[in-house]
Scaffold this motif. Structure first.
Motif, PDB file in Angstrom:
ATOM      1  N   ALA B 249       0.849  -1.207   0.000  1.00 15.92           N
ATOM      2  CA  ALA B 249       0.000   0.000   0.000  1.00 15.92           C
ATOM      3  C   ALA B 249       0.880   1.252   0.000  1.00 15.92           C
ATOM      4  CB  ALA B 249      -0.942  -0.005   1.202  1.00 15.92           C
ATOM      5  N   GLU B 250       1.961   1.208   0.777  1.00 13.76           N
ATOM      6  CA  GLU B 250       2.858   2.375   0.842  1.00 13.76           C
ATOM      7  C   GLU B 250       3.659   2.532  -0.445  1.00 13.76           C
ATOM      8  OE1 GLU B 250       5.032   1.743   4.472  1.00 13.76           O
ATOM      9  OE2 GLU B 250       3.390   2.503   5.733  1.00 13.76           O
ATOM     10  N   GLU B 251       4.076   1.405  -1.008  1.00 11.46           N
ATOM     11  CA  GLU B 251       4.833   1.456  -2.268  1.00 11.46           C
ATOM     12  C   GLU B 251       3.979   2.092  -3.375  1.00 11.46           C
ATOM     13  OE1 GLU B 251       5.728  -2.421  -3.819  1.00 11.46           O
ATOM     14  OE2 GLU B 251       6.492  -1.612  -5.717  1.00 11.46           O
ATOM     15  N   MET B 252       2.704   1.706  -3.439  1.00 14.62           N
ATOM     16  CA  MET B 252       1.863   2.245  -4.507  1.00 14.62           C
ATOM     17  C   MET B 252       1.562   3.723  -4.287  1.00 14.62           C
ATOM     18  SD  MET B 252       2.125  -0.355  -6.273  1.00 14.62           S
ATOM     19  CE  MET B 252       1.402   0.427  -7.729  1.00 14.62           C
ATOM     20  N   LEU B 253       1.496   4.136  -3.015  1.00 17.72           N
ATOM     21  CA  LEU B 253       1.345   5.574  -2.747  1.00 17.72           C
ATOM     22  C   LEU B 253       2.561   6.324  -3.288  1.00 17.72           C
ATOM     23  CD1 LEU B 253      -0.793   7.389  -1.209  1.00 17.72           C
ATOM     24  CD2 LEU B 253       1.011   7.632   0.520  1.00 17.72           C
ATOM     25  N   ASP B 254       3.734   5.741  -3.107  1.00 17.56           N
ATOM     26  CA  ASP B 254       4.958   6.356  -3.639  1.00 17.56           C
ATOM     27  C   ASP B 254       4.927   6.419  -5.167  1.00 17.56           C
ATOM     28  OD1 ASP B 254       5.987   6.767  -1.136  1.00 17.56           O
ATOM     29  OD2 ASP B 254       7.226   4.958  -1.125  1.00 17.56           O
ATOM     30  N   VAL B 255       4.404   5.355  -5.792  1.00 18.31           N
ATOM     31  CA  VAL B 255       4.284   5.353  -7.255  1.00 18.31           C
ATOM     32  C   VAL B 255       3.386   6.514  -7.697  1.00 18.31           C
ATOM     33  CG1 VAL B 255       3.248   4.107  -9.194  1.00 18.31           C
ATOM     34  CG2 VAL B 255       4.778   2.901  -7.617  1.00 18.31           C
ATOM     35  N   TYR B 256       2.265   6.668  -7.024  1.00 18.88           N
ATOM     36  CA  TYR B 256       1.347   7.758  -7.375  1.00 18.88           C
ATOM     37  C   TYR B 256       2.021   9.119  -7.202  1.00 18.88           C
ATOM     38  CZ  TYR B 256      -2.601   4.456  -7.354  1.00 18.88           C
ATOM     39  OH  TYR B 256      -3.463   3.426  -7.626  1.00 18.88           O
ATOM     40  N   ALA B 257       2.670   9.304  -6.040  1.00 25.18           N
ATOM     41  CA  ALA B 257       3.309  10.600  -5.772  1.00 25.18           C
ATOM     42  C   ALA B 257       4.363  10.886  -6.828  1.00 25.18           C
ATOM     43  CB  ALA B 257       3.930  10.593  -4.372  1.00 25.18           C
ATOM     44  N   ASP B 258       5.110   9.858  -7.201  1.00 23.18           N
ATOM     45  CA  ASP B 258       6.156   9.991  -8.215  1.00 23.18           C
ATOM     46  C   ASP B 258       5.565  10.477  -9.537  1.00 23.18           C
ATOM     47  OD1 ASP B 258       8.300   9.710  -9.898  1.00 23.18           O
ATOM     48  OD2 ASP B 258       8.350   7.517  -9.842  1.00 23.18           O
ATOM     49  N   VAL B 259       4.523   9.801 -10.022  1.00 23.47           N
ATOM     50  CA  VAL B 259       3.937  10.176 -11.313  1.00 23.47           C
ATOM     51  C   VAL B 259       3.273  11.554 -11.239  1.00 23.47           C
ATOM     52  CG1 VAL B 259       2.119   9.588 -12.971  1.00 23.47           C
ATOM     53  CG2 VAL B 259       3.670   7.813 -12.131  1.00 23.47           C
ATOM     54  N   VAL B 260       2.538  11.802 -10.173  1.00 26.15           N
ATOM     55  CA  VAL B 260       1.820  13.080 -10.067  1.00 26.15           C
ATOM     56  C   VAL B 260       2.820  14.238  -9.969  1.00 26.15           C
ATOM     57  CG1 VAL B 260       0.222  14.431  -8.643  1.00 26.15           C
ATOM     58  CG2 VAL B 260      -0.241  12.009  -9.108  1.00 26.15           C
ATOM     59  N   GLU B 261       3.891  14.046  -9.216  1.00 29.56           N
ATOM     60  CA  GLU B 261       4.864  15.135  -9.068  1.00 29.56           C
ATOM     61  C   GLU B 261       5.759  15.253 -10.289  1.00 29.56           C
ATOM     62  OE1 GLU B 261       6.840  14.770  -5.214  1.00 29.56           O
ATOM     63  OE2 GLU B 261       5.170  15.944  -4.358  1.00 29.56           O
ATOM     64  N   ASN B 262       6.225  14.132 -10.809  1.00 31.05           N
ATOM     65  CA  ASN B 262       7.245  14.206 -11.862  1.00 31.05           C
ATOM     66  C   ASN B 262       6.686  14.265 -13.283  1.00 31.05           C
ATOM     67  OD1 ASN B 262       9.529  14.273 -10.158  1.00 31.05           O
ATOM     68  ND2 ASN B 262       9.144  12.124  -9.678  1.00 31.05           N
ATOM     69  N   PRO B 356       2.361  20.856 -18.368  1.00 34.02           N
ATOM     70  CA  PRO B 356       3.784  20.550 -18.181  1.00 34.02           C
ATOM     71  C   PRO B 356       4.257  19.693 -19.364  1.00 34.02           C
ATOM     72  CG  PRO B 356       2.534  20.060 -16.186  1.00 34.02           C
ATOM     73  CD  PRO B 356       1.540  20.325 -17.274  1.00 34.02           C
ATOM     74  N   PRO B 357       5.471  19.925 -19.831  1.00 37.70           N
ATOM     75  CA  PRO B 357       5.953  19.230 -21.040  1.00 37.70           C
ATOM     76  C   PRO B 357       5.821  17.709 -20.992  1.00 37.70           C
ATOM     77  CG  PRO B 357       7.414  21.026 -20.496  1.00 37.70           C
ATOM     78  CD  PRO B 357       6.404  20.967 -19.387  1.00 37.70           C
ATOM     79  N   ARG B 358       6.057  17.104 -19.834  1.00 37.63           N
ATOM     80  CA  ARG B 358       6.050  15.634 -19.812  1.00 37.63           C
ATOM     81  C   ARG B 358       4.673  15.046 -20.071  1.00 37.63           C
ATOM     82  NH1 ARG B 358       9.871  14.943 -14.787  1.00 37.63           N
ATOM     83  NH2 ARG B 358      11.785  15.697 -15.762  1.00 37.63           N
ATOM     84  N   GLN B 469       9.298  22.229 -17.211  1.00 39.35           N
ATOM     85  CA  GLN B 469       8.800  21.182 -16.307  1.00 39.35           C
ATOM     86  C   GLN B 469       9.239  21.493 -14.875  1.00 39.35           C
ATOM     87  OE1 GLN B 469       7.045  18.295 -17.464  1.00 39.35           O
ATOM     88  NE2 GLN B 469       6.696  17.655 -15.347  1.00 39.35           N
ATOM     89  N   ALA B 470      10.502  21.835 -14.735  1.00 36.32           N
ATOM     90  CA  ALA B 470      11.056  22.109 -13.401  1.00 36.32           C
ATOM     91  C   ALA B 470      10.409  23.353 -12.797  1.00 36.32           C
ATOM     92  CB  ALA B 470      12.573  22.277 -13.496  1.00 36.32           C
ATOM     93  N   LYS B 471      10.232  24.370 -13.617  1.00 37.91           N
ATOM     94  CA  LYS B 471       9.673  25.627 -13.103  1.00 37.91           C
ATOM     95  C   LYS B 471       8.225  25.448 -12.646  1.00 37.91           C
ATOM     96  CE  LYS B 471       8.380  30.337 -14.431  1.00 37.91           C
ATOM     97  NZ  LYS B 471       8.281  30.694 -13.008  1.00 37.91           N
ATOM     98  N   LEU B 472       7.439  24.729 -13.423  1.00 37.45           N
ATOM     99  CA  LEU B 472       6.039  24.535 -13.033  1.00 37.45           C
ATOM    100  C   LEU B 472       5.943  23.797 -11.709  1.00 37.45           C
ATOM    101  CD1 LEU B 472       4.445  23.650 -16.495  1.00 37.45           C
ATOM    102  CD2 LEU B 472       4.092  25.735 -15.158  1.00 37.45           C
ATOM    103  N   PHE B 473       6.810  22.799 -11.550  1.00 34.21           N
ATOM    104  CA  PHE B 473       6.788  22.057 -10.282  1.00 34.21           C
ATOM    105  C   PHE B 473       7.290  22.927  -9.134  1.00 34.21           C
ATOM    106  CE2 PHE B 473       8.618  18.949  -7.216  1.00 34.21           C
ATOM    107  CZ  PHE B 473       7.413  18.373  -6.846  1.00 34.21           C
TER     108      PHE B 473
END
Lengths: 560, 560
Positions: B249-262, B356-358, B469-473
């Motif tokens: 459950a924690e790993e998948m939360l990290d996956v979500y945070a990774d995609v949403v942020e990056n 964002p470009p990505r 991408q970096a600036k928007l984040f």
């Protein structure tokens, strides 16, 4: 023309195919049919060896009774069920007529989806998404459409459940003012939106595609082939002219034929449907028809020229270049998870699924034969470093390789599993192979195992996969050609059907709805299509049924 | 800490956001808010220039009244609707609470899906597909689950319509023995299947993911943010131990945070939900929470540790290594098209969407300024050959470039359209540029146009996209940080909310359902999460509401 050698399945078994509950009681000893070997290869000795090997492997895998696959020649219906279950593609669900697509089946569908999606986009269509639920009133707007779908749709009447003494019931206070139906297809809601989006010739052509689930209530269902819910794509286009719409319907039929033949390695006949076999609401339905090894036809994709029927029903006009108001012309086109049924039946054999390399989620199953780092550190290390090297090189060539390093499972059990799942090639490598810098390659289609120098493995695999793709298509094409039979008299066709000598029956035909229905009633054959490439000079030709001057060349067949 | 400078939206406007029909009547003159420019950049002169330019471009595009975008500072709700409509992402549908996702919105979702699907597969989960329709009785098996979903589900009661004098009605002869509900989420049907698939520890862990549509009947809907039907993925996993399930459950939360942020460049806070905010049937719900520019929080993805609740409800046992029978442990996790709402609100401005470009389907819109082969053959030829060269080189670098060569459309109208659609960069090239071997680059974020030598264009674009991408984040992260406010007393939080001074209110808190409900009732703030990284030493800390010893650090906020 070796058609006499290919043993066709009994009509009884074929009929049972659509009645899953009824197993054909009569099991006869007939020649074992193999989808992937030509009759010449069926030498008795070799077959015996294969059987022996198979038994050995099964023993190694500690098989249970439920692990067996019925012979296709014995009971085609049971064989199909066994293959998709043993390949772990699908499972039955607790919801009548709905299937669960398991990861292996889903990976095949996702692969097909990727291939097709690229071509659909290249045709200029863009993906979009429309609501699952359609107001009941929309269905009635196109007269033929409602006749086609009202009788088999899932109707949503409430938006809440409430508890009472008998458990949960639809809450009477939450009854919808207008029932909604779950889309059986989306023409109606999409044309409702097109009415908002189209006003000028500059808005045309408009080409939209949707990947979605649809529901058509079915009483007799078979996984992939016929189910109440299925996955598909549906394209919907709007055009300024009839000619452009027809050209698009034909272009998309070509796209389907291309993907089905070149990716799935399933040969098809392109044609037009007869009037009574058309899509509900279409002026013309184009189809690709495949022929399964049991001699039954399978409609594998359709593309419809809808004329101005939906534009009229949904009031979709555009202003043309002369500033005049005109109705829009339409197409729609779709293929579904049914294609997975065609794929399975076309290539598989009594050992399980056979996947053409271009669609196989795993093209090469690599089985390292090691005792593990604890028992044999050096041997394991040598093998695994070779494995890593080969996997990297194969991936660089675009091959899909899966290293099966599951512990507590014997190599034989792994071989057995990958055979059932239809992985085209298998690589084996143990410490002795590694020491000699070789690997062993086995093909899903049988034949001798090959020992290949490690450096040559990636290019060798690539070549073998290309050959296998070509061979599967060639074999299936040969069967299609062998089983396409010119018929002069109705009696001849009827006799062949009665004798279980099935296939595409090519005839001269005068289009006549009543005669077409009479034939279906009499011998269950239907017109699969009027082949596009066979409508040449009909001068002097007469209908094989009515004797009147022919209007078409038609393919009749029993069909799924 | 420049939080005082960032003007937050009025509470009135924010409230109106969830009541689409009610527009805030009071329009006040406040500082124009821009999501993509820091307050320092909002120099009056520049703004005036921008407005002038905007007016000019709009004139060129022959705009209508409906082409305008309301200022976010004036009416955030209307601004959001305008942005997604003007960017052509979405349209309203004739079905209450359901949206039509148009090609531009779909391309964004498909891009997100591709990114996330890869990471989900990397986590070991495999895609599968389960029926849309769920037997009513399944819902009741897990007590909390039924409470959560029975009140908002679409109920299918019939499988046929029939015509009567009033048109089509659900056919009384085709009423289902047991009503089916359209999945609001698939725990029940998936755990029914897991019961068939799991028997031994060798079957675990089992990790399944499904991309699907779901229906939860909603009365108040907003495209992407809240709709009766939406698209999502739902992961479901089964484990031998509680610890492994929690880790997943924690790993998948990290996956979500990774995609949403990056990928989406939307910063989030990872945390756990309070007991009353948990998923119906979960022992623990993890969440990623984003903060929108109006100061409201948006729950952006959740991952649930389901304990043994569904295993118990569906009788899913496994035989452990000691040959003892034990209940299985579970997780489920999902993100939906709601993320598109977060994406739109986080970066867009009063000129329209900013992507964002990505995640941008088109990263560079290339507009050749030519008169056409007939009027200016030489100039057109020179320009188009440069265009081809640059497109090839950009694609080799992995950039997504779209050549906008539409005829009968002026360059200004194209610029305007790509600005509204949020393409990060625009390239312009006319015959004079081509003669000088240069192109002109304009950024969606404003600033001077740059003239770049053609050979340097691809690498320049790549660099600018990375920077963007970096600036928007970074900008969104700064806002999140600025608007995360430590609060000592409940009165302070209440006053801030009353003063429209919104954001994440970070407090010491003693978990108490009654107090949590009382606060929601009193000032509409809810606990968004207990941030994972802030649950340090609570020794001596007291709850900001009850004064009792604190059990958590909590983030309160108004939320969508």
């Amino acid at each position: 023309m070796r058609r006499a050698v290919v043993t066709m399945l009994s009509l009884r078994a074929a009929r049972a195919f659509l009645r899953p509950a009824v197993r054909a009681p009569l099991r006869r000893s007939v020649q074992v049919w193999s989808a992937t070997e030509s009759p010449q290869q069926q030498k008795p000795k070799k077959k015996k060896q294969q059987q022996k090997k198979q038994q050995k492997v099964q023993k190694g895998a500690a098989t249970q009774a439920s692990d067996s696959i019925c012979s296709a020649s014995e009971d085609f219906s049971q064989w199909y069920s066994d293959v998709i279950r043993q390949a772990d593609m699908v499972d039955s669900s607790p919801v009548k007529g709905c299937m669960v697509i398991k990861p292996w089946g889903m990976a095949v569908w996702d692969g097909l989806k990727d291939s097709l999606d690229k071509k659909i986009k290249k045709s200029g269509a863009q993906n979009a998404y429309f609501p699952l639920l359609i107001p009941r009133s929309f269905l009635s707007k196109e007269a033929e459409h409602v006749d086609g779908f009202a009788k088999e749709c899932a109707v949503v009447t409430h938006h809440r459940l409430k508890g009472d003494e008998n458990g949960l019931i639809p809450d009477p206070d939450a009854e919808l003012d207008e029932p909604l139906i779950i889309r059986p297809t989306s023409e109606t809601i999409i044309w409702h939106m097109f009415q908002k989006w189209i006003s000028s010739h500059r808005d045309l052509p408009l080409k939209i595609n949707q990947w979605a689930n649809v529901v058509r209530w079915e009483m007799r269902t078979r996984p992939f082939l016929r189910s109440s819910e299925f996955l598909w794509q549906e394209g919907h286009t709007a055009h300024a002219t009839s000619a452009e719409a027809i050209a698009t319907a034909e272009e998309m039929l070509d796209v389907y034929a291309d993907v089905v033949e070149n990716v799935l390695a399933v040969p098809v006949v392109k044609g037009k449907k007869s009037a009574i076999e058309r899509f509900a609401g279409a002026d013309e339905t184009y189809t690709i028809e495949a022929l399964m090894p049991n001699g039954w036809a399978l409609q594998s994709g359709t593309s419809h020229f809808l004329g101005q029927n939906f534009a009229r029903a949904f009031d979709v006009y555009y202003q043309n270049k002369e500033a005049k108001r005109d109705l829009v012309w339409a197409t729609s086109w779709g293929v579904s998870t049914r294609l997975l049924g065609a794929l399975v039946m076309t290539h598989s054999d009594d050992a399980g699924l056979v996947l053409p390399p271009r669609i196989a989620p795993v093209q090469v199953a690599l089985v390292p034969i090691v005792k593990g780092a604890e028992k044999d550190p050096e041997g394991t290390q040598t093998v695994m470093s070779l494995v890593d090297k080969v996997v990297d090189e194969c991936e660089a060539l675009g091959l899909r390789v899966k290293v099966d390093d599951r512990e507590n499972m014997r190599p034989g059990a792994k071989y057995f599993e990958w055979e059932r799942k239809g992985a085209p090639l298998r690589l084996e490598v143990g410490p002795r192979d590694a020491a000699s810098n070789v690997m062993v390659v086995a093909s899903r289609l049988g034949g001798e195992k090959q020992t290949i120098a490690v450096d040559e493995v990636p290019s060798y695999l690539k070549q073998r996969l290309d050959e296998m793709q070509a061979k599967l298509f060639a074999d299936a094409s040969q069967r299609l050609s062998d089983r396409t039979i010119d018929i002069d008299t109705y009696e001849d066709m009827k006799t062949r059907i009665a004798n279980e000598d099935l296939g595409f029956f090519r005839v001269y035909w005068k289009a006549d709805d009543a005669n077409e229905k009479a034939i279906k009633e009499d011998c269950a054959a239907t017109i699969r299509c009027y082949p596009l490439d066979a409508q040449g000079d009909l001068e002097g030709k007469t209908c094989f049924y009515s004797g009147e001057p022919a209007t078409h060349v038609a393919l009749f067949a029993r069909a799924f």
